[in-house]
Design a protein around this motif. Structure first.
Motif, PDB file in Angstrom:
ATOM      1  N   ARG A  43     -61.171  61.554 -23.721  1.00 38.98           N
ATOM      2  CA  ARG A  43     -61.502  61.015 -22.397  1.00 38.98           C
ATOM      3  C   ARG A  43     -60.788  61.820 -21.308  1.00 38.98           C
ATOM      4  NH1 ARG A  43     -64.830  58.217 -18.718  1.00 38.98           N
ATOM      5  NH2 ARG A  43     -63.940  59.531 -17.091  1.00 38.98           N
ATOM      6  N   TYR A  99     -71.436  60.164 -26.280  1.00 40.98           N
ATOM      7  CA  TYR A  99     -70.281  59.640 -25.558  1.00 40.98           C
ATOM      8  C   TYR A  99     -70.681  58.661 -24.446  1.00 40.98           C
ATOM      9  CZ  TYR A  99     -67.601  63.114 -28.106  1.00 40.98           C
ATOM     10  OH  TYR A  99     -67.010  63.844 -29.116  1.00 40.98           O
ATOM     11  N   THR A 100     -71.965  58.630 -24.095  1.00 39.56           N
ATOM     12  CA  THR A 100     -72.448  57.675 -23.088  1.00 39.56           C
ATOM     13  C   THR A 100     -72.892  56.360 -23.714  1.00 39.56           C
ATOM     14  OG1 THR A 100     -74.780  58.348 -23.191  1.00 39.56           O
ATOM     15  CG2 THR A 100     -73.320  59.639 -21.766  1.00 39.56           C
ATOM     16  N   GLY A 101     -72.859  56.281 -25.054  1.00 41.52           N
ATOM     17  CA  GLY A 101     -73.330  55.079 -25.744  1.00 41.52           C
ATOM     18  C   GLY A 101     -74.753  55.198 -26.236  1.00 41.52           C
ATOM     19  N   GLU A 130     -80.156  53.054 -28.280  1.00 37.80           N
ATOM     20  CA  GLU A 130     -78.962  52.431 -27.715  1.00 37.80           C
ATOM     21  C   GLU A 130     -77.958  52.162 -28.828  1.00 37.80           C
ATOM     22  OE1 GLU A 130     -77.625  48.504 -25.096  1.00 37.80           O
ATOM     23  OE2 GLU A 130     -79.745  48.891 -25.543  1.00 37.80           O
ATOM     24  N   HIS A 179     -71.787  51.469 -30.477  1.00 36.05           N
ATOM     25  CA  HIS A 179     -70.406  51.912 -30.297  1.00 36.05           C
ATOM     26  C   HIS A 179     -69.995  51.818 -28.820  1.00 36.05           C
ATOM     27  CE1 HIS A 179     -73.008  55.363 -29.476  1.00 36.05           C
ATOM     28  NE2 HIS A 179     -72.041  55.873 -28.742  1.00 36.05           N
ATOM     29  N   GLU A 180     -68.691  51.830 -28.579  1.00 37.09           N
ATOM     30  CA  GLU A 180     -68.171  51.740 -27.215  1.00 37.09           C
ATOM     31  C   GLU A 180     -68.318  53.091 -26.506  1.00 37.09           C
ATOM     32  OE1 GLU A 180     -63.898  51.074 -24.952  1.00 37.09           O
ATOM     33  OE2 GLU A 180     -64.255  50.083 -26.877  1.00 37.09           O
ATOM     34  N   PRO A 181     -68.984  53.147 -25.355  1.00 34.88           N
ATOM     35  CA  PRO A 181     -69.135  54.418 -24.640  1.00 34.88           C
ATOM     36  C   PRO A 181     -67.781  54.932 -24.149  1.00 34.88           C
ATOM     37  CG  PRO A 181     -70.683  52.766 -23.827  1.00 34.88           C
ATOM     38  CD  PRO A 181     -69.695  52.047 -24.692  1.00 34.88           C
ATOM     39  N   THR A 215     -69.753  57.346 -18.569  1.00 37.87           N
ATOM     40  CA  THR A 215     -71.010  56.810 -18.054  1.00 37.87           C
ATOM     41  C   THR A 215     -72.076  57.901 -18.047  1.00 37.87           C
ATOM     42  OG1 THR A 215     -70.532  57.412 -15.764  1.00 37.87           O
ATOM     43  CG2 THR A 215     -69.708  55.268 -16.557  1.00 37.87           C
ATOM     44  N   TYR A 262     -71.757  61.973 -17.367  1.00 35.52           N
ATOM     45  CA  TYR A 262     -72.392  62.946 -18.259  1.00 35.52           C
ATOM     46  C   TYR A 262     -73.253  63.918 -17.459  1.00 35.52           C
ATOM     47  CZ  TYR A 262     -75.366  64.842 -21.962  1.00 35.52           C
ATOM     48  OH  TYR A 262     -76.049  65.694 -22.803  1.00 35.52           O
TER      49      TYR A 262
END
Length: 278
Positions: free
Chosen positions: A189, A242-244, A254, A257-259, A262, A266
């Protein structure tokens, strides 16, 4: 007739691949040992042993198998000794060649652990049995596709989680849950945060992550933890996961998992990289 068969020379062929098609098949060593016993009990002459750890579901994928057939065509042996007929072929191209060589008496005998195929046999039986081996692969492929599609529809990633996440099996369901990697999620992150400032390039961020933050890839059964590569850095910054969202063959699902970021973040990074946003 028995004496004539005993004069034939055989190539012993043992094969096992690491793919799911061969999970229940005897190991190569077990195949060889059992076939040697069969040869001794039946008085068969083994000229050479071929072993191959490759899949037979596609033609032209097994150089030793092709070499063996070429040597039989050249008259260097008369037959093949193998565990089961599906050790020789799981595709219609190789099956057709074996059938044709049998019909032309180039192969005078194919012996398996439980039966023998001869040139004057009914070709339908041979074709049905090799066709069954091929159909098994087709059915397996369909079932794998259905399983992957089912996981994607549920929001589960059907393969290895990217950096920053971990795979975890859900008990009693068999689903592949994706959890945050406690050692790497926050660091990755931070990589995104540096990239989002517009003041750093991926190679510069890679240097900071490696030297200042001590980032290493996670250990697996096949690889130990290493420094992140330059290509690995770019894979992180271009991965929609990484955005979910799970991107599978151009179709978006969709994820459960936890993004980490946002969609707006991205998009900004893609533009900074000179790529189109989403």
């Amino acid at each position: 007739m028995k004496n004539e068969k005993n004069k034939l020379t055989y190539f012993l062929y043992a094969r096992k691949s690491s793919e799911s098609e061969d999970r229940q098949i005897q190991s190569i060593d077990d195949q060889i040992n059992r076939l040697k016993i069969l040869a001794k009990d039946s008085g068969l002459n083994i000229k050479k042993i071929y072993t191959e750890s490759k899949s037979a579901k596609k033609p032209n994928n097994r150089p030793l198998f092709d070499e063996m057939l070429e040597k039989i065509e050249n008259g260097e042996a008369d037959g093949i000794l193998c565990w089961q007929i599906n050790r020789l072929s799981r595709n219609p191209i190789d099956s057709g060649k074996l059938s044709w060589m049998l019909q032309q008496n180039l192969i005078k005998s194919i012996r398996t652990i439980d039966r023998e195929y001869l040139p004057d046999d009914n070709v339908i039986l041979f074709n049905v049995e090799t066709g069954s081996a091929n159909q098994y692969i087709l059915d397996l492929r369909k079932n794998v596709k259905r399983g992957i599609e089912s996981k994607l529809q549920k929001g589960w990633l059907p393969n290895l989680a990217p950096a920053g996440y971990l795979n975890s099996k859900i008990k009693d369901r068999g689903d592949n849950d994706i959890l945050k990697d406690p050692e790497r999620f926050a660091i990755i992150r931070q990589m995104w945060d540096l990239m989002l400032t517009g003041n750093y390039t991926p190679p510069q961020i890679l240097k900071i992550a490696t030297k200042d933050w001590g980032y290493t890839t996670r250990k697996t059964k096949r690889a130990r933890g290493n420094s992140l590569s330059k290509s690995g850095m770019y894979r992180i910054f271009t991965n929609l996961f990484y955005t979910g969202i799970i991107d599978h063959l151009g179709v978006h699902y969709e994820g459960k998992h936890e993004p980490m970021i946002t969609l707006e973040e991205y998009d900004r990074v893609q533009k900074l990289l000179g790529r189109r946003g989403r």
